[in-house]
Design a protein around this motif. Structure first.
Motif, short mmCIF file in Angstrom:
data_model
loop_
_atom_site.label_atom_id
_atom_site.label_comp_id
_atom_site.label_asym_id
_atom_site.label_seq_id
_atom_site.Cartn_x
_atom_site.Cartn_y
_atom_site.Cartn_z
N PHE A 97 -12.83 -21.67 -27.99
CA PHE A 97 -13.75 -20.63 -27.49
C PHE A 97 -13.44 -20.27 -26.05
CE2 PHE A 97 -16.25 -24.65 -27.43
CZ PHE A 97 -16.45 -24.79 -26.06
N TRP A 98 -14.07 -19.20 -25.63
CA TRP A 98 -13.82 -18.66 -24.30
C TRP A 98 -15.16 -18.22 -23.74
CZ3 TRP A 98 -9.97 -14.01 -23.23
CH2 TRP A 98 -9.66 -13.99 -21.85
N LEU A 99 -15.59 -18.90 -22.70
CA LEU A 99 -16.91 -18.61 -22.13
C LEU A 99 -16.79 -17.76 -20.88
CD1 LEU A 99 -18.84 -22.00 -22.20
CD2 LEU A 99 -18.93 -20.11 -23.83
N GLY A 100 -17.79 -16.92 -20.69
CA GLY A 100 -17.82 -16.12 -19.47
C GLY A 100 -18.18 -14.69 -19.80
N PRO A 101 -18.53 -13.92 -18.80
CA PRO A 101 -18.87 -12.52 -19.04
C PRO A 101 -17.62 -11.72 -19.40
CG PRO A 101 -19.11 -13.08 -16.71
CD PRO A 101 -18.67 -14.32 -17.40
N ALA A 102 -17.79 -10.74 -20.29
CA ALA A 102 -16.64 -9.96 -20.75
C ALA A 102 -16.27 -8.88 -19.74
CB ALA A 102 -16.96 -9.34 -22.11
N SER A 103 -17.24 -8.48 -18.89
CA SER A 103 -16.93 -7.42 -17.92
C SER A 103 -17.73 -7.66 -16.64
CB SER A 103 -17.36 -6.06 -18.50
OG SER A 103 -18.75 -6.08 -18.71
N ALA A 104 -17.41 -6.89 -15.61
CA ALA A 104 -18.11 -7.03 -14.34
C ALA A 104 -19.60 -6.70 -14.50
CB ALA A 104 -17.48 -6.11 -13.29
N GLU A 105 -19.89 -5.67 -15.35
CA GLU A 105 -21.30 -5.29 -15.54
C GLU A 105 -22.07 -6.43 -16.20
OE1 GLU A 105 -18.79 -3.02 -17.05
OE2 GLU A 105 -18.61 -2.47 -14.92
N GLU A 106 -21.43 -7.00 -17.23
CA GLU A 106 -22.11 -8.08 -17.94
C GLU A 106 -22.32 -9.26 -16.99
OE1 GLU A 106 -20.40 -9.27 -21.76
OE2 GLU A 106 -21.45 -11.18 -21.52
N ALA A 107 -21.28 -9.53 -16.17
CA ALA A 107 -21.37 -10.63 -15.22
C ALA A 107 -22.55 -10.42 -14.30
CB ALA A 107 -20.08 -10.73 -14.41
N ASP A 108 -22.67 -9.20 -13.84
CA ASP A 108 -23.73 -8.87 -12.89
C ASP A 108 -25.10 -9.20 -13.47
OD1 ASP A 108 -24.13 -7.89 -10.31
OD2 ASP A 108 -25.05 -6.08 -11.19
N SER A 109 -25.35 -8.72 -14.71
CA SER A 109 -26.68 -8.93 -15.29
C SER A 109 -26.89 -10.40 -15.65
CB SER A 109 -26.87 -8.04 -16.53
OG SER A 109 -25.95 -8.40 -17.52
N VAL A 110 -25.85 -11.02 -16.20
CA VAL A 110 -26.01 -12.42 -16.59
C VAL A 110 -26.26 -13.28 -15.36
CG1 VAL A 110 -24.80 -14.44 -17.51
CG2 VAL A 110 -24.66 -12.26 -18.71
N TRP A 111 -25.47 -13.07 -14.31
CA TRP A 111 -25.61 -13.91 -13.13
C TRP A 111 -26.93 -13.69 -12.41
CZ3 TRP A 111 -19.81 -13.12 -11.43
CH2 TRP A 111 -19.01 -13.96 -12.25
N ARG A 112 -27.41 -12.45 -12.52
CA ARG A 112 -28.71 -12.20 -11.89
C ARG A 112 -29.79 -13.03 -12.59
NH1 ARG A 112 -29.96 -6.48 -12.18
NH2 ARG A 112 -27.90 -6.23 -11.21
N VAL A 113 -29.72 -13.05 -13.92
CA VAL A 113 -30.69 -13.86 -14.69
C VAL A 113 -30.54 -15.34 -14.33
CG1 VAL A 113 -31.38 -14.63 -17.00
CG2 VAL A 113 -30.76 -12.23 -16.60
N LEU A 114 -29.26 -15.75 -14.24
CA LEU A 114 -29.01 -17.17 -14.02
C LEU A 114 -29.49 -17.65 -12.66
CD1 LEU A 114 -25.50 -17.75 -15.61
CD2 LEU A 114 -27.76 -18.07 -16.59
N SER A 115 -29.53 -16.74 -11.69
CA SER A 115 -29.94 -17.18 -10.36
C SER A 115 -31.46 -17.11 -10.17
CB SER A 115 -29.23 -16.35 -9.29
OG SER A 115 -29.47 -14.99 -9.52
N THR A 116 -32.18 -16.67 -11.23
CA THR A 116 -33.63 -16.66 -11.16
C THR A 116 -34.13 -18.10 -11.01
OG1 THR A 116 -33.45 -15.03 -12.92
CG2 THR A 116 -35.67 -15.67 -12.27
#
Lengths: 117, 451
Positions: free
Chosen positions: B72-91
């Motif tokens: 498997f390969w973990l991580g956001p597929a794009s910069a946009e996805e990274a942005d939203s995912v990381w924002r959630v994660l830093s809550t």
């Protein structure tokens, strides 16, 4: 003069089968179903050969062999069992032959012939 | 004065470094009773959890035979996805458990293109020349690639797929063998991979390798135990079948003998028939044992169950001087179990008690609450006790003190009680007797029903 065999076999039907078949083969057969009865018979009568099972209720075949040796009776013994694994048991060296039960009695008959004629 | 701390830390002090937290998460993941893949997911998640620590993406390959296979390969597929995912994660309040859950759901999602891409990959390990990614696994070295597109040592198709110039390959190894490989990159943030990153990743790689190795060993042990148990079973069946077969064979031979009279022939046929029935019984008991099928646990009336069992067992003690007493605590009404199997298990224990007692003695059957959650069915006998030599083995299949026993009774009892979520305790003294305590869960005591 017929040779006398003492058979120890706790399964009723097998006991019957051995008695019939070995009588037919020309031996005088005493068949008993446990070790204690076998020891009683040994004290009362003389036998040319003992054939014993190992797994039996009460004393097992190995204990029987040990006691026969203590009686200092020089009688050949055949172990006749369903278990191959007892062959490695220390006391089975005291027996003269080890026969694994089989649907054909030929091997048992051959061993008897070899030991008592 | 002593201070006690939980070995498994869930919260860290303010001063605890990110690295310490990362290692703690990874070390703790090895104690989770999940599958190998699930626990690897935790490790990989720890390596990629958010922009503040570690890497953007992590790819896992495992060795399978002579191949390196993408898992498997973990991580956001794009910069946009990274942005939203990381924002959630830093809550605040979102911790590793939530991130792991997020990643787990990603793996099963149809649209997870990263994992989908890597799942298709399989590289032969021993093909020359060894290119990246296989070079890391075969050379057992960490490799940092700085310029993937212009680097002849990198497999062209791999470089294309990963789509970033800089990535780090970490081998997963045990003492003896290569187990796989982790590939990390910062494709989203474009941050350079630093010396500190490499140091961190190397320890994670070592820990993961160790974990995979242990998991593989454990699986091998379980497999070996299974094979050994099967061998034992095959041996046992052979022996059980031999006596009836010898009898059938011998008397059948007599049937063929022309000298055998009609009366004897009839007798022989009867013997053969009874031996065949015996064979059938042996097979039936074996198959019953092999497929114990504990249905859903239900609340079972203890009184009813025990009455039935005692009724079944009465004929066995008729003519013997055995007293069986039953006592059920007034407050205990139900236990949680599968009534058929649990009843049969209690009957097996009683059967043993009767065998142990012989011709004279007493057996006490008691049922009572041990605590709010647990009820006990205890069977105490005044029999000969369990020989010291086999005390540890009495629940193993095919161990019996009875010359003609199959050694399945107590193995069955244990399997049933285990399957009902209970446990067994035994006290035994040679010559004095044995007590079996079967623990079953009960419904919590209702207030006011206490007598």
């Amino acid at each position: 003069m017929k040779k006398r065999l003492l058979i120890v076999e706790d399964e009723k039907n097998l006991c019957l089968l051995y008695r019939e078949e070995l009588t037919k083969a020309g031996y005088k057969v005493t068949a008993v179903m446990d070790a204690d009865t076998a020891l009683e018979q040994l004290k009362k009568h003389s036998f040319d050969l003992i054939i014993t099972d190992i797994r039996m209720p009460g004393k097992n075949g190995i204990e029987l062999i040990t006691q026969i040796m203590a009686l200092r009776k020089d009688i050949p013994i055949i172990i006749n069992t369903a278990y191959q694994s007892y062959k490695h048991d220390f006391m089975t060296w005291a027996a003269d032959a080890y026969v694994v039960k089989s649907a054909s009695l030929d091997e048992l008959k051959d061993k008897i012939k070899e030991l008592v004629g | 004065m002593i201070e006690r701390y939980n070995l498994f830390l869930h919260e860290f002090s303010q001063e605890a470094s990110k690295e310490l937290q990362l290692f703690s998460i990874i070390a703790q993941s090895f104690f989770q009773p999940f599958s190998l893949m699930d626990n690897l997911l935790v490790i990989m998640t720890a390596l990629t959890a958010g922009p503040g620590l570690g890497f953007n993406r992590a790819m896992l390959f495992l060795t399978e035979g002579d191949c390196l296979k993408g898992e498997f390969w973990l991580g956001p597929a794009s910069a946009e996805e990274a942005d939203s995912v990381w924002r959630v994660l830093s809550t605040p309040g979102i911790g590793y458990p939530e991130i792991i859950e997020h990643n787990r759901s990603l793996l099963t999602r149809e649209a997870d293109t990263l994992t989908k891409r890597v799942k298709k990959l399989s590289y032969p390990l021993y093909k020359e020349p060894s290119l990246i990614p296989t070079l890391t696994a075969s050379a057992r070295q960490m490799i940092l690639v700085r310029d993937a597109r212009n680097e002849p040592g990198v497999d062209k198709r791999f470089a294309e797929m990963i789509g970033t110039d800089e990535f780090l390959c970490i081998p997963l190894v045990s003492q003896k063998e290569g187990l796989g490989e982790i590939i990390l990159d910062n494709a989203i943030t474009r941050l350079p991979i630093t010396g500190r990153d490499i140091e961190l990743a190397s320890i994670c790689g070592l820990m993961a390798g160790n974990y995979i190795y242990t998991a593989k060993l454990q699986k091998r042990i379980v497999d070996m135990k299974k094979v050994a148990a099967m061998g034992e079973m095959a041996m046992f069946v052979t022996h059980q079948l031999r006596n009836p077969l010898v009898t059938i064979g011998g008397f059948a031979d007599q049937l063929l003998d022309p000298q055998t009279g009609e009366k004897k022939k009839k007798r022989n046929i009867q013997i053969i028939r009874s031996e065949i029935r015996r064979l059938e019984k042996i097979l039936l008991r074996l198959s019953q044992f092999l497929r114990i099928d504990v249905r859903e646990k239900i609340a079972v009336d203890v009184q009813e169950m025990l009455n039935l069992v005692l009724e079944q067992i009465r004929p066995r003690i008729s003519g013997r001087r055995i007293a069986i007493d039953m006592e059920i605590e007034a407050g205990l009404r139900v236990i949680l179990c599968d009534p058929t199997n649990a009843g049969e298990a209690v009957r097996n224990v009683l059967d043993n008690a009767i065998d142990a007692v012989g011709d004279e003695g007493r057996i006490d059957v008691r049922a009572y609450r041990e605590s709010a959650e647990w009820a006990v069915i205890a069977v105490q006998d005044t029999g000969k006790g369990i020989p010291e030599a086999i005390k540890d083995k009495i629940f193993d299949s095919f161990v019996s003190t009875k010359e003609k026993g199959m050694g399945l009774g107590l193995a069955y009892v244990k399997r049933v009680v285990d399957a009902c979520g209970g446990r067994i305790e035994i006290k035994s003294a040679e010559g004095k007797g044995t007590t079996f305590k079967l623990y079953f869960q009960t419904q919590p005591r209702e207030r006011g029903t206490n007598p």
